[in-house]
Design a protein around this motif. Structure first.
Motif, PDB file in Angstrom:
ATOM      1  N   GLU A 144      66.680  16.903  44.233  1.00 52.44           N
ATOM      2  CA  GLU A 144      66.563  17.734  42.576  1.00 52.44           C
ATOM      3  C   GLU A 144      67.153  19.842  43.462  1.00 52.44           C
ATOM      4  OE1 GLU A 144      65.649  16.396  40.746  1.00 52.44           O
ATOM      5  OE2 GLU A 144      65.603  14.789  41.411  1.00 52.44           O
TER       6      GLU A 144
ATOM      7  N   ASP B 133      64.766  21.564  42.326  1.00 47.96           N
ATOM      8  CA  ASP B 133      64.078  22.324  42.832  1.00 47.96           C
ATOM      9  C   ASP B 133      63.884  22.901  44.770  1.00 47.96           C
ATOM     10  OD1 ASP B 133      63.663  22.760  39.530  1.00 47.96           O
ATOM     11  OD2 ASP B 133      61.716  21.353  39.879  1.00 47.96           O
TER      12      ASP B 133
ATOM     13  N   TYR C 209      64.810  25.758  46.379  1.00 39.82           N
ATOM     14  CA  TYR C 209      63.828  26.957  45.855  1.00 39.82           C
ATOM     15  C   TYR C 209      62.235  26.670  47.373  1.00 39.82           C
ATOM     16  CZ  TYR C 209      65.743  28.547  41.989  1.00 39.82           C
ATOM     17  OH  TYR C 209      67.056  28.641  40.774  1.00 39.82           O
ATOM     18  N   THR C 210      62.196  25.490  47.977  1.00 43.58           N
ATOM     19  CA  THR C 210      61.534  25.624  49.088  1.00 43.58           C
ATOM     20  C   THR C 210      61.739  26.217  50.319  1.00 43.58           C
ATOM     21  OG1 THR C 210      62.745  23.187  49.677  1.00 43.58           O
ATOM     22  CG2 THR C 210      61.458  23.330  48.735  1.00 43.58           C
TER      23      THR C 210
END
Ligand code: ATP
Ligand code: MG
Length: 263
Positions: free
Chosen positions: A231, A233, A236-237
């Motif tokens: 993903e 997203d 941004y980890t």
């Protein structure tokens, strides 16, 4: 897992009026079947030269390129290529542009089968309904989607992409990354992706190779351990942030070498 692409000790220099320009120096890269290898490195270090060598468009001065257990001696039909500029033919519809490689490498394929294959891919990348449009009627991102379909329509073993999303805005680029990821699940190609975008290299790559400044050699190999499924997203980890920092540091080192040479 066997390596589908093997670059063994490749060294190359261009002949110029001022003498030989060493571009690649004892480069070694191995890409297992089905994997995605992202290559990053300073501008002018030899990345596009590497793509031409893998595609068999030129021969290295020393070393060897192997694809699927065969030594590359010239251009092969089992290779697909995509570039920053989609280079679609304006006098052909989007569908006809995608079909073009099949007309050349699979002349015995029926017209209906060619159309079905092109339509299948265009639907996969979200271009259903645009088959009959001319390239100029599409946005830059849509043209690049069509160009990707054309690069893989003949089911190549190897897909070589040289900064394919470099001319797109950041949001369109992220959409294309996801499209690329979906294509990978359906189409069994092994990919070399040249990029200047570190986030792109981490999102799409199973490994990221950082090339040194010219003459380029493998400076660093990052095995990407992407958190969760791919993903956006995930970028941004903390895990991805750490990988991006590592790559950023490696690029700085590589650029330092270029500056030293120029000084
Ligand atoms: N046909 C050629 N003859 C002579 N020199 C060349 C030729 N093609 C490329 N070069 C030089 O070889 C070097 C490497 O070029 P290449 O295009 O492979 O770099 P690159 O890493 O793809 O750069 P960029 O990131 O800017 O796309 C450059 O200095 C370039 O000027
Ligand atoms: Mg280049």
């Amino acid at each position: 897992m066997t390596n589908l692409i093997e670059i063994k000790g490749v060294t190359h220099a261009y002949k110029t009026p001022l003498g030989p320009l060493p571009v690649l120096n004892n480069l070694n890269i191995a890409v297992p079947e089905g994997e995605f290898c992202a290559v990053v490195g300073p501008s002018g270090c030899g990345k596009s030269t590497l793509t031409r060598l893998i595609a068999g468009l030129m021969k290295p001065d020393r070393g060897e390129v192997w694809l699927h257990g065969e030594l590359v001696k010239g251009p092969r039909k089992t290779v697909g290529m995509a570039f920053q500029n989609p280079v679609l033919l304006e006098w052909r519809s989007i569908l006809q542009n995608v079909i073009l490689p099949l007309e050349i490498v699979a002349p015995s394929m029926s017209k209906a089968d060619r159309v079905a294959r092109a339509e299948e891919l265009l639907a996969l990348v979200g271009l259903e309904g645009f088959e009959d449009k001319r390239p100029s009627a599409l946005s830059g991102g849509m043209r690049q989607r069509a160009s990707l379909c054309r690069a893989i329509v003949h089911k190549p073993d190897v897909l070589i992409m040289d900064e394919p999303f470099g001319a797109l805005d950041a949001f369109t680029r992220e959409d294309l990354w996801q499209t690329m990821h979906e294509l990978r699940k359906k189409e069994p190609f092994t990919c070399v992706l040249i990029t200047h975008d570190l986030r792109e290299s981490v999102y799409l790559g199973d490994q990221v190779i950082v090339l040194s400044g010219r003459p380029a050699t493998t400076q660093y190999v990052l095995d990407v351990d992407y958190p969760g499924s791919r993903e956006i997203d995930g970028l941004y980890t903390p895990e991805c942030t750490e990988m991006l920092h590592t790559l950023r540091d490696q690029i700085r080192i590589a650029q330092g070498r270029v500056q030293e040479e120029a000084a």
